[in-house]
Design an enzyme around this catalytic site. Structure first.
Site, PDB file in Angstrom:
ATOM      1  N   GLU A  87       3.905  -9.114  -1.448  1.00 44.78           N
ATOM      2  CA  GLU A  87       1.946  -9.746  -1.369  1.00 44.78           C
ATOM      3  C   GLU A  87       1.235  -9.180  -0.332  1.00 44.78           C
ATOM      4  O   GLU A  87       0.346  -8.665  -0.354  1.00 44.78           O
ATOM      5  CB  GLU A  87       1.868 -10.880  -1.578  1.00 44.78           C
ATOM      6  CG  GLU A  87       0.666 -11.982  -1.413  1.00 44.78           C
ATOM      7  CD  GLU A  87      -0.583 -11.629  -2.852  1.00 44.78           C
ATOM      8  OE1 GLU A  87       0.105 -10.857  -4.031  1.00 44.78           O
ATOM      9  OE2 GLU A  87      -1.647 -11.437  -2.795  1.00 44.78           O
ATOM     10  N   ASP A  88       1.919  -9.008   1.379  1.00 45.16           N
ATOM     11  CA  ASP A  88       1.129  -9.272   2.269  1.00 45.16           C
ATOM     12  C   ASP A  88       1.523  -8.321   2.895  1.00 45.16           C
ATOM     13  O   ASP A  88       1.243  -7.522   3.986  1.00 45.16           O
ATOM     14  CB  ASP A  88       1.491 -10.072   3.557  1.00 45.16           C
ATOM     15  CG  ASP A  88       1.054 -11.700   2.468  1.00 45.16           C
ATOM     16  OD1 ASP A  88       0.077 -11.564   1.917  1.00 45.16           O
ATOM     17  OD2 ASP A  88       1.588 -13.050   2.985  1.00 45.16           O
TER      18      ASP A  88
END
Ligand code: MN
Length: 722
Positions: A87-88
C-alpha cells in the site's frame, strides 16, 4: 479487573520480544520468516514516520504483537508485519510472493484490497463495505483478524490525527468494526473498539465517566471482594469447582445503559458483573442453582446461552440477582472453553496452527460462517445472523437466496419483482409470480433476510404499470418504465395513425396522405421527422389533427390561418402539470371543466381531437361509456404535484350577516385562494355561495369542505362537478 486492549503488548518493542512471545505458545513457529518479514518491512518503510513521530515500523510491529496476543499462526503475524508495504511503498505483490511465499502474499494482497475501501457514511456505501469485508472474511478468516489488529493499533494512536480524521475513523470503528468483532464473538476486541471510539467521539462524556468509575473503584472492589468470598465458600461447600472473578463493565457498555434508560451514572445498578468459570456444563447449572438459592433472581433476567448458544457460538448462563446489599448483581457462569470463546470468539479457533493444518481447522470451526456466506437455505441461524447484520451495521439491505443458494443483495422492502429484475431483465418482464421458501406469495411481498426466492415466469408475459408502485430498485423501475414507454409508443402510434386517417377522410382527402412527404413537411415545425413520430404525437394529443390538415387544404377551405404547435399554447396555462400518462412526459393535458379533478383522486384520460388529453374523475358523467370512443381512454396518474388547481364548491347557508366573512376566514387561514365568488339569495331565506377555489389535492379539499360545513349557519357544502 482487566482491560486487555489497553494493556496488551506494551512490552513488545522489538522483533526479538515478538519472536519470544510467539515461540512461547508455538514452539514450532518459523522465527526466521518473522525476522525476515520484520527486516523487509523496516527497510521499505524506513523513510516513513507515524503521525506521532515514531518510526513507521512501530505500527506493523504493534499489529504483529496484537496478532501474537491472539495466538495467530506465523504467516498471519508475518502478514501483519508486511501489511502496509504494498500500500505505502514501492513493494509489489510479486516481491512478497517471492520472498515470503504464496500464503503470506495472499494475506497481504487481501489486506491491500481491503484498505482501498473508502468508507463513506452513506448507507449504501456502508453496506457495500460490509459486504466486501464479509467476503474477504469468508475467503480467509485471518484477513479480517489482521485488519482488526491494524485498526486497533490505529485507534490507540488516533490522538495524533486531525480532529476530522479522528472522528471519521472512530465513527467507522464504532459502526462497523465493533459490531463485526461482536458478530465474530471476539468480546475483548468489541469492547476495545467501543471504548476507544467512545473516547474520541464523546471525549467529555468519556472522561467524566472514567473519573466517576475511578472514584467508586474502592467501593466496587470492596463489594466484589465480599460477594466473591461468599460465592467461593458456597461453591466449595457444594463441591462445585470454580473460580470467581469480578469486573467493572466497559465504559461504552455503561454509557449505553445510561442512554437507553435515560439515567445518570449513579443510577446504573449493574456496573459490575461477576463471572464464575467452572468445570463442566452441568457444573454451570449447579453453580446457577447455588446462586439462585443464595440471592433472589430478578425475574426475566435469566438467559441460557448454553442450551441456546448465540450464532457467534457464545455460550454462558446469565442471571441477575438481588445481592447481599440489596443491589442487583449480574452473574455469568461458564466453562473454561466457553470463556475462551466468549473472549476470543473466532480467534479462539484460529490458533497458531500453520497453514497446512489450518485448512482442516478452518473447515471444522468455520463451517457455520461458510454456511452464511454460501447463502445456504433459510436456516434460523443464517436469518438471525443476517438480521443482526442488518440491525447492527447495514440497515437498509436484505440478503436473499436464489434457489441455487447464491446470495442476492437488495434494498430493504424489496419485492420478488426487484429480485426478478436483478437476475435478468427478461425474468423481470415475464415474472408472473413468486415462491418464497417454496410458498407462493404476492408479487408485492416484502423480502426478508434469508428468504429463498423462486420466480415463476410465463413466456410472453409483460410488466404491469402497477409494479412501479412497489418496486424498490432503480434497475427494476428503469426496466419497467422503459418497457412501458415502448409499449405506450406502440399504442399511441396506432391511435395517432387512425385519428389522422379518419380526419383525412372527413375532409375528403386520401388517407394515404397520412404517410406522405407533404404531411411530414407540414409537421417539421413540430420537430417531427418521421411518420412514426407524427402518429405518436397525434396519438398523445401533442399535435392537433385538424390544424395539421388545415394546412393541407386549399386556401379557400382553410378555417384557420396558422398552425400553432399545440404544446406551445398549453405551456402558458400550467394546466396538466403534475399528471403522468403511461410513462410519457410533455403531453398536452387539461383538467376537464366538467369535474375539475384533483391530485389524489382516481382519474382517467380522454384523448381529445387536437386538444390533448382531458383529465376526468373516473366516474365523471361526461365519460359515458355508451357514447364515447373507449379506445381514446388512457390510464393517467397524478405525480407529486405542489401546484394548485381550481375547484368549484357550492355552499348553502342560512341568510345571516357575517357568514361570508366567516367562510372567507376559514379559507384564508388555510392558505386557500378564492379565485372567483358568486353569492345569491334564495327564496327560502337562504344564501348560496359559489366559490372557485385554488386547491392542492383531494385531501385539502375534503378538509376545507369539512371546516366550512362546521360553521354555524352553513347548511350544505358540496363540490360542483358538472
Ligand atoms: Mn496499517
Amino acid at each position: 479487573m482487566y482491560n486487555k486492549v489497553m494493556v496488551i503488548l506494551r512490552d513488545i518493542n522489538t522483533v526479538d520480544a515478538l519472536i519470544d512471545k510467539v515461540i512461547s505458545y508455538n514452539p514450532e513457529a518459523n522465527a526466521d520468516l518473522l525476522r525476515r518479514a520484520y527486516a523487509f518491512s523496516n527497510e521499505v518503510h524506513y523513510k516513513q514516520k507515524r503521525k506521532e513521530g515514531a518510526p513507521f515500523i512501530q505500527h506493523p510491529l504493534a499489529v504483529a504483537a496484537i496478532l501474537c496476543e491472539m495466538k495467530m499462526d506465523t504467516n498471519s503475524i508475518a502478514a501483519g508485519l508486511l501489511h502496509d508495504t504494498v500500500e505505502d511503498t514501492g513493494t509489489t505483490e510479486e516481491d512478497i510472493r517471492a520472498l515470503f511465499g504464496e500464503d503470506v502474499a495472499f494475506l497481504v494482497e487481501s489486506l491491500t484490497k481491503l484498505s482501498k475501501i473508502e468508507f463513506r457514511t452513506s448507507e449504501d456505501a456502508q453496506a457495500e463495505n460490509f459486504r466486501k469485508m464479509f467476503l474477504a472474511m469468508a475467503e480467509d478468516m485471518r484477513v479480517i483478524l489482521i485488519k482488526f489488529a491494524d485498526r486497533l493499533h490505529n485507534m490507540r494512536t488516533l490522538e495524533y490525527l486531525s480532529p476530522a480524521k479522528r472522528e471519521k475513523i472512530a465513527r467507522e470503528t464504532l459502526d462497523i468494526y465493533a459490531p463485526l468483532a461482536n458478530r465474530l464473538g471476539i468480546g475483548w476486541l468489541k469492547s476495545g473498539f467501543e471504548d476507544l471510539s467512545f473516547k474520541f467521539l464523546e471525549p467529555d462524556v468519556y472522561n467524566e465517566l472514567v473519573q466517576k468509575v475511578a472514584k467508586k473503584r474502592e467501593e466496587y472492589e470492596g463489594y466484589l471482594h465480599e460477594v466473591i468470598k461468599i460465592v467461593e465458600a458456597h461453591l466449595k461447600a457444594a463441591s462445585i469447582p470454580g473460580d470467581v472473578f469480578g469486573r467493572v463493565k466497559h465504559y461504552y457498555g455503561i454509557y449505553q445503559k445510561m442512554q437507553k434508560q435515560k439515567i445518570p451514572f449513579e443510577l446504573v445498578y449493574d456496573v459490575i458483573a461477576i463471572r464464575i468459570i467452572t468445570g463442566t456444563q452441568s457444573d454451570c447449572y449447579a453453580a446457577l442453582g447455588l446462586i439462585h438459592s443464595l440471592w433472589t433472581p430478578v425475574p426475566g433476567r435469566f438467559k441460557d446461552f448454553i442450551g441456546a448458544p448465540k450464532s457467534n457460538l457464545y455460550q454462558s448462563l446469565h442471571s441477575t440477582v438481588i445481592g447481599p446489599k440489596g443491589e442487583r448483581v449480574e452473574f455469568q457462569i461458564r466453562t473454561e472453553d466457553m470463556n475462551r470463546i466468549a473472549e476470543e470468539g473466532i480467534a479462539a479457533h484460529w490458533k497458531y496452527k500453520e497453514a497446512d493444518h489450518a485448512d482442516k481447522l478452518d473447515d471444522k470451526y468455520f463451517s457455520w460462517l461458510r454456511e452464511f456466506v454460501k447463502l445456504q437455505k433459510d436456516t434460523p441461524d443464517a436469518r438471525e445472523f443476517l438480521e443482526a447484520v442488518k440491525g447492527n451495521m447495514i440497515s437498509g439491505v436484505v440478503y436473499v437466496f436464489t434457489p441455487e443458494g447464491d446470495i442476492v443483495e437488495l434494498p430493504q422492502n424489496a419485492t420478488p419483482v426487484d429480485f426478478a429484475y436483478s437476475i435478468h431483465t427478461e425474468v423481470g418482464h415475464q415474472c408472473t409470480g413468486a415462491k418464497i421458501n417454496k410458498r407462493i406469495v404476492p408479487l408485492r411481498y416484502t423480502l426478508l433476510n434469508g428468504d429463498t426466492v423462486e420466480i415463476i415466469t410465463a413466456q410472453g408475459h409483460t410488466p404491469s404499470r402497477d409494479w412501479l408502485k412497489f418496486v424498490r430498485t432503480q434497475k427494476a423501475k428503469a426496466r419497467i418504465k422503459q418497457w412501458l414507454k415502448v409499449e405506450e409508443r406502440k399504442k399511441g402510434l396506432s391511435l395517432g395513425q387512425e385519428l389522422l386517417e379518419k380526419a383525412l377522410l372527413k375532409y375528403n382527402l386520401s388517407p394515404a396522405l397520412a404517410k406522405s412527404k407533404e404531411i411530414l413537411a407540414i409537421a417539421r415545425p413540430f420537430r417531427i421527422n418521421t411518420h412514426e413520430d407524427l402518429f405518436v404525437a397525434i396519438g398523445y394529443g401533442r399535435i392537433s389533427v385538424h390544424k395539421l390538415i388545415n394546412k393541407l387544404l386549399p386556401e379557400s377551405e382553410k378555417d384557420e390561418k396558422e398552425i400553432i404547435p399545440a404544446h406551445k399554447d398549453e405551456r402558458k396555462t400550467e394546466e396538466g402539470k403534475g399528471i403522468r400518462i403511461e410513462g410519457i412526459d410533455n403531453i398536452m393535458f387539461h383538467r376537464a371543466k366538467c369535474c375539475y379533478p384533483l391530485p389524489g383522486e382516481k382519474v382517467t384520460g380522454f384523448v381529445t381531437r387536437g386538444r390533448g388529453v382531458s383529465i376526468h374523475i373516473v366516474n365523471c358523467p361526461t365519460l359515458d361509456t355508451n357514447t364515447i370512443d373507449m379506445d381514446r381512454l388512457v390510464d393517467v396518474e397524478w405525480t407529486g404535484d405542489e401546484s394548485t388547481h381550481t375547484v368549484k364548491v357550492q355552499v348553502l347557508t342560512v341568510d345571516k350577516r357575517g357568514l361570508l366573512a366567516e367562510l372567507s376566514a376559514v379559507l384564508s387561514t388555510n392558505n386557500i385562494n378564492i379565485n372567483h365568488l358568486e353569492a345569491s339569495a334564495t327564496y327560502e331565506k337562504q344564501a348560496l355561495f359559489n366559490f372557485i377555489l385554488e386547491i392542492r389535492n383531494k385531501r385539502q379539499l375534503d378538509q376545507i369542505m369539512k371546516k366550512m360545513a362546521q360553521i354555524n349557519g352553513v347548511i350544505e357544502v358540496k363540490r360542483v362537478q358538472a
